[in-house]
Design a protein around this motif. Structure first.
Motif, PDB file in Angstrom:
ATOM      1  N   ASP A   1       0.830  -1.213   0.000  1.00 18.45           N
ATOM      2  CA  ASP A   1       0.000   0.000   0.000  1.00 18.45           C
ATOM      3  C   ASP A   1       0.861   1.259   0.000  1.00 18.45           C
ATOM      4  N   GLU A   2       1.888   1.267   0.821  1.00 16.35           N
ATOM      5  CA  GLU A   2       2.782   2.425   0.896  1.00 16.35           C
ATOM      6  C   GLU A   2       3.499   2.660  -0.435  1.00 16.35           C
ATOM      7  N   LEU A   3       3.960   1.577  -1.045  1.00 19.54           N
ATOM      8  CA  LEU A   3       4.628   1.711  -2.346  1.00 19.54           C
ATOM      9  C   LEU A   3       3.670   2.211  -3.421  1.00 19.54           C
ATOM     10  N   LEU A   4       2.457   1.710  -3.405  1.00 18.52           N
ATOM     11  CA  LEU A   4       1.468   2.159  -4.386  1.00 18.52           C
ATOM     12  C   LEU A   4       1.133   3.633  -4.193  1.00 18.52           C
ATOM     13  N   ASN A   5       1.049   4.058  -2.955  1.00 16.23           N
ATOM     14  CA  ASN A   5       0.811   5.477  -2.680  1.00 16.23           C
ATOM     15  C   ASN A   5       1.972   6.333  -3.177  1.00 16.23           C
ATOM     16  N   GLU A   6       3.170   5.880  -2.926  1.00 15.13           N
ATOM     17  CA  GLU A   6       4.354   6.614  -3.399  1.00 15.13           C
ATOM     18  C   GLU A   6       4.386   6.661  -4.923  1.00 15.13           C
ATOM     19  N   TYR A   7       4.057   5.560  -5.550  1.00 13.91           N
ATOM     20  CA  TYR A   7       4.003   5.491  -7.013  1.00 13.91           C
ATOM     21  C   TYR A   7       2.991   6.513  -7.547  1.00 13.91           C
ATOM     22  N   ASN A   8       1.825   6.550  -6.941  1.00 11.74           N
ATOM     23  CA  ASN A   8       0.801   7.510  -7.377  1.00 11.74           C
ATOM     24  C   ASN A   8       1.230   8.951  -7.177  1.00 11.74           C
TER      25      ASN A   8
END
Length: 54
Positions: A41-48
């Motif tokens: 989730d954290e990585l996906l948020n950073e990606y976004n």
């Protein structure tokens, strides 16, 4: 390698690891699985966030 490429690679690695763990434990509440899910989730948020900056 760009930051987006690095994050994309890490996302895929975590997704694959999560799939393996799900197949092994069959419990979605497994502590390790939940921890990996939170990391993903954290990585996906950073990606976004990075995509929005472009």
């Amino acid at each position: 390698m760009t930051k987006i490429q690095e994050i994309t690679q890490k996302i895929e690695e975590l997704r694959n690891l999560m799939h393996c763990l799900m197949n092994e434990s069959h419990k979605l509440t497994d502590v390790e699985l939940v921890t990996l899910s939170q990391e993903l989730d954290e990585l996906l948020n950073e990606y976004n966030r990075l995509l929005c900056k472009k």
